[in-house]
Design a protein around this motif. Structure first.
Motif, PDB file in Angstrom:
ATOM      1  N   GLY A 197      16.014 -27.931  -7.333  1.00 51.03           N
ATOM      2  CA  GLY A 197      15.946 -27.339  -6.002  1.00 51.03           C
ATOM      3  C   GLY A 197      14.618 -27.584  -5.302  1.00 51.03           C
ATOM      4  N   HIS A 198      13.600 -27.984  -6.048  1.00 52.87           N
ATOM      5  CA  HIS A 198      12.279 -28.261  -5.476  1.00 52.87           C
ATOM      6  C   HIS A 198      12.026 -29.756  -5.260  1.00 52.87           C
ATOM      7  N   VAL A 199      12.960 -30.593  -5.700  1.00 48.64           N
ATOM      8  CA  VAL A 199      12.784 -32.036  -5.515  1.00 48.64           C
ATOM      9  C   VAL A 199      12.769 -32.331  -4.015  1.00 48.64           C
ATOM     10  N   GLY A 200      11.746 -33.062  -3.615  1.00 43.77           N
ATOM     11  CA  GLY A 200      11.545 -33.353  -2.204  1.00 43.77           C
ATOM     12  C   GLY A 200      10.626 -32.352  -1.526  1.00 43.77           C
ATOM     13  N   HIS A 201      10.287 -31.298  -2.266  1.00 43.89           N
ATOM     14  CA  HIS A 201       9.415 -30.235  -1.750  1.00 43.89           C
ATOM     15  C   HIS A 201       8.329 -29.936  -2.769  1.00 43.89           C
ATOM     16  N   GLY A 202       7.505 -30.917  -3.071  1.00 42.81           N
ATOM     17  CA  GLY A 202       6.420 -30.742  -4.034  1.00 42.81           C
ATOM     18  C   GLY A 202       6.767 -31.193  -5.438  1.00 42.81           C
ATOM     19  N   VAL A 203       7.977 -31.687  -5.635  1.00 42.29           N
ATOM     20  CA  VAL A 203       8.413 -32.277  -6.910  1.00 42.29           C
ATOM     21  C   VAL A 203       9.122 -33.580  -6.552  1.00 42.29           C
ATOM     22  N   ASN A 204       8.739 -34.678  -7.202  1.00 40.07           N
ATOM     23  CA  ASN A 204       9.363 -35.977  -6.915  1.00 40.07           C
ATOM     24  C   ASN A 204      10.598 -36.243  -7.754  1.00 40.07           C
ATOM     25  N   LEU A 205      10.594 -35.755  -9.006  1.00 36.97           N
ATOM     26  CA  LEU A 205      11.695 -36.071  -9.921  1.00 36.97           C
ATOM     27  C   LEU A 205      11.820 -34.980 -10.962  1.00 36.97           C
ATOM     28  N   ALA A 206      13.051 -34.644 -11.286  1.00 34.95           N
ATOM     29  CA  ALA A 206      13.352 -33.717 -12.375  1.00 34.95           C
ATOM     30  C   ALA A 206      14.298 -34.440 -13.334  1.00 34.95           C
ATOM     31  N   VAL A 207      13.990 -34.390 -14.631  1.00 36.05           N
ATOM     32  CA  VAL A 207      14.819 -35.034 -15.652  1.00 36.05           C
ATOM     33  C   VAL A 207      15.188 -33.987 -16.694  1.00 36.05           C
ATOM     34  N   TYR A 208      16.446 -34.015 -17.086  1.00 41.31           N
ATOM     35  CA  TYR A 208      17.013 -33.067 -18.056  1.00 41.31           C
ATOM     36  C   TYR A 208      17.656 -33.848 -19.189  1.00 41.31           C
ATOM     37  N   ARG A 209      17.331 -33.460 -20.393  1.00 38.17           N
ATOM     38  CA  ARG A 209      17.965 -34.025 -21.586  1.00 38.17           C
ATOM     39  C   ARG A 209      18.377 -32.861 -22.466  1.00 38.17           C
ATOM     40  N   SER A 210      19.680 -32.683 -22.653  1.00 34.72           N
ATOM     41  CA  SER A 210      20.162 -31.567 -23.463  1.00 34.72           C
ATOM     42  C   SER A 210      20.108 -31.908 -24.942  1.00 34.72           C
ATOM     43  N   GLN A 211      20.270 -30.892 -25.775  1.00 34.44           N
ATOM     44  CA  GLN A 211      20.283 -31.110 -27.220  1.00 34.44           C
ATOM     45  C   GLN A 211      21.449 -31.985 -27.647  1.00 34.44           C
ATOM     46  N   LEU A 254       5.402 -34.913 -10.376  1.00 31.67           N
ATOM     47  CA  LEU A 254       4.896 -34.303  -9.155  1.00 31.67           C
ATOM     48  C   LEU A 254       4.102 -35.327  -8.358  1.00 31.67           C
ATOM     49  N   PRO A 255       4.065 -35.181  -7.039  1.00 33.36           N
ATOM     50  CA  PRO A 255       3.243 -36.103  -6.254  1.00 33.36           C
ATOM     51  C   PRO A 255       1.761 -35.851  -6.514  1.00 33.36           C
ATOM     52  N   VAL A 256       0.938 -36.868  -6.246  1.00 34.48           N
ATOM     53  CA  VAL A 256      -0.501 -36.722  -6.442  1.00 34.48           C
ATOM     54  C   VAL A 256      -1.056 -35.656  -5.504  1.00 34.48           C
ATOM     55  N   THR A 257      -0.580 -35.630  -4.268  1.00 33.00           N
ATOM     56  CA  THR A 257      -0.980 -34.579  -3.326  1.00 33.00           C
ATOM     57  C   THR A 257       0.263 -33.806  -2.907  1.00 33.00           C
ATOM     58  N   GLY A 258       0.103 -32.525  -2.739  1.00 34.98           N
ATOM     59  CA  GLY A 258       1.215 -31.681  -2.314  1.00 34.98           C
ATOM     60  C   GLY A 258       2.112 -31.201  -3.432  1.00 34.98           C
ATOM     61  N   ALA A 259       1.645 -31.262  -4.668  1.00 31.69           N
ATOM     62  CA  ALA A 259       2.450 -30.813  -5.812  1.00 31.69           C
ATOM     63  C   ALA A 259       2.645 -29.306  -5.755  1.00 31.69           C
ATOM     64  N   GLY A 278      10.147 -25.753 -22.499  1.00 29.47           N
ATOM     65  CA  GLY A 278       9.557 -25.808 -21.175  1.00 29.47           C
ATOM     66  C   GLY A 278       9.557 -27.217 -20.616  1.00 29.47           C
ATOM     67  N   ILE A 279       8.881 -27.357 -19.494  1.00 29.96           N
ATOM     68  CA  ILE A 279       8.860 -28.598 -18.728  1.00 29.96           C
ATOM     69  C   ILE A 279       7.536 -29.322 -18.984  1.00 29.96           C
ATOM     70  N   THR A 280       7.608 -30.626 -19.227  1.00 25.70           N
ATOM     71  CA  THR A 280       6.412 -31.453 -19.341  1.00 25.70           C
ATOM     72  C   THR A 280       6.120 -31.991 -17.947  1.00 25.70           C
ATOM     73  N   LEU A 281       4.864 -31.849 -17.516  1.00 24.65           N
ATOM     74  CA  LEU A 281       4.475 -32.160 -16.141  1.00 24.65           C
ATOM     75  C   LEU A 281       3.649 -33.435 -16.060  1.00 24.65           C
ATOM     76  N   PHE A 282       4.084 -34.335 -15.204  1.00 23.68           N
ATOM     77  CA  PHE A 282       3.392 -35.586 -14.936  1.00 23.68           C
ATOM     78  C   PHE A 282       3.141 -35.691 -13.435  1.00 23.68           C
ATOM     79  N   ARG A 283       2.238 -36.598 -13.078  1.00 17.67           N
ATOM     80  CA  ARG A 283       2.036 -36.946 -11.674  1.00 17.67           C
ATOM     81  C   ARG A 283       2.578 -38.346 -11.436  1.00 17.67           C
ATOM     82  N   SER A 284       2.812 -38.655 -10.183  1.00 17.28           N
ATOM     83  CA  SER A 284       3.400 -39.945  -9.826  1.00 17.28           C
ATOM     84  C   SER A 284       2.413 -41.107  -9.903  1.00 17.28           C
ATOM     85  N   ASP A 285       1.211 -40.847 -10.403  1.00 16.04           N
ATOM     86  CA  ASP A 285       0.275 -41.936 -10.693  1.00 16.04           C
ATOM     87  C   ASP A 285       0.165 -42.158 -12.197  1.00 16.04           C
ATOM     88  N   GLY A 286       1.118 -41.602 -12.960  1.00 20.40           N
ATOM     89  CA  GLY A 286       1.177 -41.818 -14.397  1.00 20.40           C
ATOM     90  C   GLY A 286       0.343 -40.874 -15.226  1.00 20.40           C
TER      91      GLY A 286
END
Length: 174
Positions: free
Chosen positions: A145-159, A49-54, A105-113
């Motif tokens: 669907g939220h990438v570019g709108h409060g989410v910078n990157l989404a990553v998926y790893r299946s089993q 997520l971005p630092v501001t606007g997440a 679930g989803i692990t959440l990070f910010r774009s400042d690490g």
């Protein structure tokens, strides 16, 4: 390879809003943490997520850390004083992140690490719920669907090892 592209995009996204001097050490730290992502058998979802606007409002049931865990601060501490406590701090953070990635679930990070939380869920659309794909893939599609709108990157790893991502393009460096 798509796997290598996804990991490079993840490392860039996690360091996008960090100080220039910390970008490479931060990417190196996350490289060591996330290379196991390509080998685990559980599967994972990651949002940067971005630092501001997440868009925190899209996640339900998330375990949000009372104090976000600053990986850059730990790296700076180690650079100033490369002692046993500082290296142990980095190892413990890496272990914690790996554990969170192993949870549903989803692990959440910010774009400042910075690590924000884990075990976050997102509601897929009705059409997505009717699709004949797994729950993790549906969650990824909803997150994408939220990438570019409060989410910078989404990553998926299946089993079964499939790795996919979608992210906002990197801005050219000035």
């Amino acid at each position: 390879r798509r796997e290598a592209q996804a990991l490079r995009a993840l490392f860039r996204a996690l360091s996008r809003e960090t100080l220039a001097a910390l970008k490479q050490p931060l990417q190196d730290f996350y490289y060591r943490v996330f290379t196991e992502l390509t080998r685990d058998v559980h599967g994972s979802l990651i949002a940067v997520l971005p630092v501001t606007g997440a868009r925190m409002d899209i996640f339900s049931d998330a375990v949000i850390l009372a104090e976000p865990l600053s990986i850059p601060a730990a790296i700076e501490s180690y650079a100033r004083n490369p002692g046993v406590e500082e290296i142990a701090g980095l190892y413990s953070r890496a272990s914690l992140i790996r554990g969170m990635l192993g949870c549903d679930g989803i692990t959440l990070f910010r774009s400042d690490g910075v690590l924000l939380g884990y075990n976050a869920f997102i509601q897929p659309t009705r059409a997505m719920r009717q699709a004949l794909v797994g729950a993790r893939r549906r969650a990824f599609e909803a997150l994408a669907g939220h990438v570019g709108h409060g989410v910078n990157l989404a990553v998926y790893r299946s089993q079964d090892g499939a790795l996919d991502y979608i992210g906002v393009p990197d801005k050219p460096e000035a």
